[in-house]
Design a protein around this motif. Sequence first.
Motif, PDB file in Angstrom:
ATOM      1  N   VAL A   5       0.848  -1.191   0.000  1.00 28.17           N
ATOM      2  CA  VAL A   5       0.000   0.000   0.000  1.00 28.17           C
ATOM      3  C   VAL A   5       0.886   1.244   0.000  1.00 28.17           C
ATOM      4  O   VAL A   5       1.667   1.469   0.931  1.00 28.17           O
ATOM      5  CB  VAL A   5      -0.949   0.009   1.213  1.00 28.17           C
ATOM      6  CG1 VAL A   5      -1.756   1.295   1.242  1.00 28.17           C
ATOM      7  CG2 VAL A   5      -1.871  -1.200   1.161  1.00 28.17           C
ATOM      8  N   ALA A   6       0.768   2.061  -1.050  1.00 23.14           N
ATOM      9  CA  ALA A   6       1.552   3.289  -1.147  1.00 23.14           C
ATOM     10  C   ALA A   6       0.872   4.446  -0.425  1.00 23.14           C
ATOM     11  O   ALA A   6       1.527   5.263   0.225  1.00 23.14           O
ATOM     12  CB  ALA A   6       1.797   3.650  -2.609  1.00 23.14           C
ATOM     13  N   LYS A   7      -0.446   4.524  -0.524  1.00 25.68           N
ATOM     14  CA  LYS A   7      -1.190   5.615   0.101  1.00 25.68           C
ATOM     15  C   LYS A   7      -2.639   5.186   0.261  1.00 25.68           C
ATOM     16  O   LYS A   7      -3.194   4.523  -0.608  1.00 25.68           O
ATOM     17  CB  LYS A   7      -1.109   6.885  -0.754  1.00 25.68           C
ATOM     18  CG  LYS A   7      -1.804   8.090  -0.160  1.00 25.68           C
ATOM     19  CD  LYS A   7      -1.689   9.301  -1.080  1.00 25.68           C
ATOM     20  CE  LYS A   7      -2.412  10.508  -0.504  1.00 25.68           C
ATOM     21  NZ  LYS A   7      -2.327  11.690  -1.400  1.00 25.68           N
TER      22      LYS A   7
ATOM     23  N   ARG B 143      -9.590   8.137   2.905  1.00 31.03           N
ATOM     24  CA  ARG B 143     -10.931   7.672   3.206  1.00 31.03           C
ATOM     25  C   ARG B 143     -11.658   7.215   1.948  1.00 31.03           C
ATOM     26  O   ARG B 143     -12.544   6.366   2.009  1.00 31.03           O
ATOM     27  CB  ARG B 143     -11.725   8.788   3.879  1.00 31.03           C
ATOM     28  CG  ARG B 143     -13.087   8.378   4.393  1.00 31.03           C
ATOM     29  CD  ARG B 143     -13.645   9.435   5.306  1.00 31.03           C
ATOM     30  NE  ARG B 143     -13.782  10.721   4.639  1.00 31.03           N
ATOM     31  CZ  ARG B 143     -14.867  11.091   3.967  1.00 31.03           C
ATOM     32  NH1 ARG B 143     -15.884  10.273   3.867  1.00 31.03           N
ATOM     33  NH2 ARG B 143     -14.936  12.284   3.398  1.00 31.03           N
ATOM     34  N   LYS B 144     -11.260   7.756   0.781  1.00 29.92           N
ATOM     35  CA  LYS B 144     -11.966   7.462  -0.459  1.00 29.92           C
ATOM     36  C   LYS B 144     -11.195   6.563  -1.410  1.00 29.92           C
ATOM     37  O   LYS B 144     -11.801   5.851  -2.210  1.00 29.92           O
ATOM     38  CB  LYS B 144     -12.340   8.761  -1.173  1.00 29.92           C
ATOM     39  CG  LYS B 144     -13.360   9.604  -0.417  1.00 29.92           C
ATOM     40  CD  LYS B 144     -13.765  10.819  -1.238  1.00 29.92           C
ATOM     41  CE  LYS B 144     -14.838  11.632  -0.523  1.00 29.92           C
ATOM     42  NZ  LYS B 144     -15.262  12.809  -1.316  1.00 29.92           N
ATOM     43  N   THR B 145      -9.872   6.607  -1.393  1.00 30.64           N
ATOM     44  CA  THR B 145      -9.077   5.852  -2.363  1.00 30.64           C
ATOM     45  C   THR B 145      -7.938   5.115  -1.671  1.00 30.64           C
ATOM     46  O   THR B 145      -7.575   5.421  -0.532  1.00 30.64           O
ATOM     47  CB  THR B 145      -8.480   6.777  -3.441  1.00 30.64           C
ATOM     48  OG1 THR B 145      -7.588   7.723  -2.814  1.00 30.64           O
ATOM     49  CG2 THR B 145      -9.568   7.519  -4.192  1.00 30.64           C
TER      50      THR B 145
ATOM     51  N   ILE C 166      -1.374   1.358  -9.007  1.00 30.56           N
ATOM     52  CA  ILE C 166      -2.756   1.609  -9.414  1.00 30.56           C
ATOM     53  C   ILE C 166      -3.505   2.202  -8.233  1.00 30.56           C
ATOM     54  O   ILE C 166      -3.127   2.015  -7.076  1.00 30.56           O
ATOM     55  CB  ILE C 166      -3.470   0.313  -9.883  1.00 30.56           C
ATOM     56  CG1 ILE C 166      -3.487  -0.721  -8.751  1.00 30.56           C
ATOM     57  CG2 ILE C 166      -2.830  -0.240 -11.130  1.00 30.56           C
ATOM     58  CD1 ILE C 166      -4.346  -1.925  -9.049  1.00 30.56           C
ATOM     59  N   THR C 167      -4.561   2.951  -8.528  1.00 33.11           N
ATOM     60  CA  THR C 167      -5.411   3.559  -7.501  1.00 33.11           C
ATOM     61  C   THR C 167      -6.851   3.133  -7.754  1.00 33.11           C
ATOM     62  O   THR C 167      -7.318   3.170  -8.894  1.00 33.11           O
ATOM     63  CB  THR C 167      -5.295   5.094  -7.543  1.00 33.11           C
ATOM     64  OG1 THR C 167      -3.937   5.469  -7.280  1.00 33.11           O
ATOM     65  CG2 THR C 167      -6.190   5.731  -6.487  1.00 33.11           C
ATOM     66  N   PHE C 168      -7.543   2.722  -6.693  1.00 31.65           N
ATOM     67  CA  PHE C 168      -8.939   2.304  -6.839  1.00 31.65           C
ATOM     68  C   PHE C 168      -9.745   2.789  -5.642  1.00 31.65           C
ATOM     69  O   PHE C 168      -9.190   3.273  -4.636  1.00 31.65           O
ATOM     70  CB  PHE C 168      -9.057   0.785  -7.009  1.00 31.65           C
ATOM     71  CG  PHE C 168      -8.382  -0.023  -5.931  1.00 31.65           C
ATOM     72  CD1 PHE C 168      -9.040  -0.329  -4.745  1.00 31.65           C
ATOM     73  CD2 PHE C 168      -7.087  -0.482  -6.097  1.00 31.65           C
ATOM     74  CE1 PHE C 168      -8.426  -1.071  -3.758  1.00 31.65           C
ATOM     75  CE2 PHE C 168      -6.457  -1.228  -5.117  1.00 31.65           C
ATOM     76  CZ  PHE C 168      -7.132  -1.524  -3.946  1.00 31.65           C
ATOM     77  N   ASP C 169     -11.040   2.659  -5.756  1.00 24.22           N
ATOM     78  CA  ASP C 169     -11.967   3.135  -4.727  1.00 24.22           C
ATOM     79  C   ASP C 169     -11.813   2.310  -3.449  1.00 24.22           C
ATOM     80  O   ASP C 169     -11.752   1.079  -3.496  1.00 24.22           O
ATOM     81  CB  ASP C 169     -13.406   3.022  -5.252  1.00 24.22           C
ATOM     82  CG  ASP C 169     -14.395   3.809  -4.403  1.00 24.22           C
ATOM     83  OD1 ASP C 169     -14.090   4.084  -3.236  1.00 24.22           O
ATOM     84  OD2 ASP C 169     -15.479   4.148  -4.921  1.00 24.22           O
ATOM     85  N   ALA C 170     -11.763   2.989  -2.297  1.00 26.95           N
ATOM     86  CA  ALA C 170     -11.617   2.286  -1.023  1.00 26.95           C
ATOM     87  C   ALA C 170     -12.820   1.407  -0.710  1.00 26.95           C
ATOM     88  O   ALA C 170     -12.721   0.496   0.115  1.00 26.95           O
ATOM     89  CB  ALA C 170     -11.392   3.291   0.104  1.00 26.95           C
TER      90      ALA C 170
END
Length: 530
Positions: free
Chosen positions: A311-313, A316-318, A332-336
């Motif tokens: 986990v890079a970052k 609350r949302k992503t 990659i970034t996705f919805d939490a």
Amino acid sequence: MAVVKLGRPVKSNLGGPNGAMAYIIKPAKTDGGRLVSSNYERTRTDYDALAEGMLDDNRRSPKGIRKDSRLAYHIKLSFSPKDPVTPEQVHELGVEFARRITGGEYKFVVATHTDRHHLHDHIMVCAASRYGKHLKAELPKDIIDQWRAVSDEICRREGLSVVFNPVVEEQTRKMRDGTTAERDDEASVRSANEPATKTRKASSGEPLERRYGMSMEEIYAAAKGMGVKDRIRMLIDLTSSTAENFEDWKDMLDIRGVGVEVRGRHLTYTLKDTGFKIRDEKLGQAYDMTNIMAGLAHTPVIPITFNRRLVAKQTRKTITVWLPGTHRKKKITFDAKRLVDDGGSTLRAFLPRDRDQIILDPSNRYAGKTPTPGLYQWFGEPTSRLEPQTTPERLPLRYGVSPAQQRYYQAQARRLDRLAGEAKALNAAIRWTRLAGGDSAKGLRLLRGKVRESHDELQAAVIALHDAIQQEDPDLEAETRGEMERREALCDRYEDELSAIEREIHTTRDREQTETEQREQQRHKRGRPI
């Protein structure tokens, strides 16, 4: 007709310009703030003042505000577009509903939204009362049904339509009766010689136990552990159709008396009133983690498993995750909302199957894209289950009297089980080889494709069932539930056949390897000089 739903938990997202309070009293949705009311002595259009009032009440409670504390309950009261109601009337009914369910002990804010095709109220109830009690400790497991009974009573009084629900009707009857004193008095004066009636009857002659709840047969069946699965399945379907994410779904099930625990890639459901525990695979594949997340997302999903260290970052949302094997060069970034976190080192994300995933470099610049299944080149594709779905029940066998006889009969039973498994695998292999034109390898590939296809169709059926529940169409719900059960049975059948064949392949391969090693050892011994 008014529909009562419980929104997502309000925890750290209560205040602020992007918080839950600011959303419900938004002037663009509430006619410039005119349709906002509360029992706080604050400015009704000031979201910071309203949120601070609820925060103060939570701070003064005995538990205070802890990590992940629920600060408020978000309740939605939606009215049918066919009912002749005005925004002002909907707002008044929402305030009355809030006063009745809080009983004057809890503070609340009511905001009526007019920006949709149907008028609806957003009701924010503080989780801590002015007497120091916490609302969660006061809520019974059937609180949603009680709230719906209050809503139905208000709608009947105003001449609005009401959808018949046996469970809600039972709550309405209890509220109307108030107490059972009259029935107790009647029972006390009954003659000792007069036979007691075995079943209470409704005015229509229908037994009340059958009309409003469980029959005596169902009660005894539940006492034996039967019927519990159907009850849990029903509660899962109802909550999955309204929840917005996994944590919201768990909280809604918790209020209804069902605890959910994540154990690896499986879910364990617990009935709080009895302590009965059951694993998701015992309820059927429609209730495993992948299909639950597909129902919450209203779209087919595939699971991605990764270590917490990737986990890079996370906000609350992503959530942003490094791609394994890229030496932290791609992410990659996705919805939490897609994430399931059980507190361990392994996390699971359930991403939409039919959507491209954007790949970024360490500087957050575009580095390419891939279909969601393409992520398996980095994360690894989950293996199919090799264990059987169910264990066939055998007739009770009486083993021998002596220890030697017992060992003999147990060995024979194991041999019969092994032969039954081999016969099942052989029949399945012959069938799929014939369908593939005589090519066994092609037949196995065809079966694996059928397993994947049946999983996708099961997810689509689960999503269709949740949509039918939201539309409150009993006929459509019964039809989609039957379709889901048929898809689930077909999925179990294909997966059971594949598991039998693969188990037999692995067993045969291990047996051949063992025999080869034994022959090598014997040859080595014969060639050893004396």
